[in-house]
Design an enzyme around this catalytic site. Sequence first.
Site, short mmCIF file in Angstrom:
data_model
loop_
_atom_site.label_atom_id
_atom_site.label_comp_id
_atom_site.label_asym_id
_atom_site.label_seq_id
_atom_site.Cartn_x
_atom_site.Cartn_y
_atom_site.Cartn_z
N SER A 142 19.39 -38.57 1.79
CA SER A 142 20.14 -39.80 1.58
C SER A 142 19.78 -40.41 0.23
O SER A 142 18.65 -40.28 -0.25
CB SER A 142 19.79 -40.81 2.69
OG SER A 142 20.26 -42.11 2.38
N TYR A 167 14.40 -45.70 7.76
CA TYR A 167 15.40 -44.64 7.64
C TYR A 167 15.17 -43.82 6.38
O TYR A 167 15.11 -42.59 6.40
CB TYR A 167 16.81 -45.23 7.64
CG TYR A 167 17.89 -44.23 7.30
CD1 TYR A 167 18.27 -43.25 8.21
CD2 TYR A 167 18.53 -44.27 6.06
CE1 TYR A 167 19.25 -42.32 7.88
CE2 TYR A 167 19.51 -43.35 5.74
CZ TYR A 167 19.86 -42.37 6.65
OH TYR A 167 20.84 -41.45 6.33
#
Length: 352
Positions: A142, A167
Amino acid sequence: MKILVTGAAGFIGCSVVQALSRKGNEVVGLDNINDYYDTTLKYARLENCGIKKDSIAWYKFIQSEKYPHYRFIRMHIEDKQAMQMLFANENFDVVCHLAAQAGVRYSIENPEAYIHSNIEGFLHIIEGCRNNAIKHLVYASSSSVYGLNGNVPFSEKAGIAHPTSLYAATKKANELMAHVYSHLYSIPSTGLRFFTVYGPWGRPDMSPFLFTDAILSGRPIKVFNNGNMLRDFTYIDDITEGVVRIIEHIPAPDPSWDATRPDPSSSNCAYRIYNIGHSEPVPLMDFIEAIEKNCGKKAEKKFLPMQAGDVFQTHADTTALQEEIHFKPSTSLNDGIREYVNWFKKFYNINE
């Protein structure tokens, strides 16, 4: 090739399944269809891939009615025994791992879910690769791993030592775990840092959905950091094309890699990291304006401070993607938003 795609009911996963299936690959899709967001959308994506909702059951293979070489199975990547059996029985050539507990802000509220899915689940994926001679592991990282890094555009060669959400930390951990397995067990692995993906079938917790839904419904939209943000919005078809090309591009050890000046994006083992982004950051207010234009309505805006875990800007340096994969995302924001809003109106039966 025979390819396992995890997260097959997800936004990117369902698109990748279709692209790989159209190219004639044998594809097995896996997803647990959790309720992090409305499962109606997930089942609709599966239906679009030829998997009927009524036929889905836990740990049962379902044959697609649309793609003759696509099967789907509902299961958890956290289920160690089930994952071991799946790998042992199916003899995959390639694994495209897109399953994860998504969402930057949700990771602040529910950290355990991210450890279970993104760490434990990823361990089961790389263990499956180690024990079953997988030729290439491609996995989703990501752009959030860049965290507090203020050097833009973000380069894969830069450090990622300062994430701002759990995350992001789990995605960084995935890259590190993949490197260990590439180093120890010679598993070719490629991590993909996606930049703000949007388009038809997109997640309802993401800003394109939230803005479009609120504008069409006449509700105010929440504009964080008072609109002073930049995002490298990347259209789903460009992301999918990048993933498919990279699946076919198996990394090799980099002979020029220097341990005294280690490049984080490559290694002396078969390991590679790529950004996939449009590489043209858009001011948040311009993004909202594009949605307003395609909705035919002005948004009522509620300006708010920056949210915890968020960052001011994202901007992908895609030099490596262009030079090594010969690909650069090219869908313009106006074209992408037009396609998205048209899909949204059709899917949710909104008549103008």
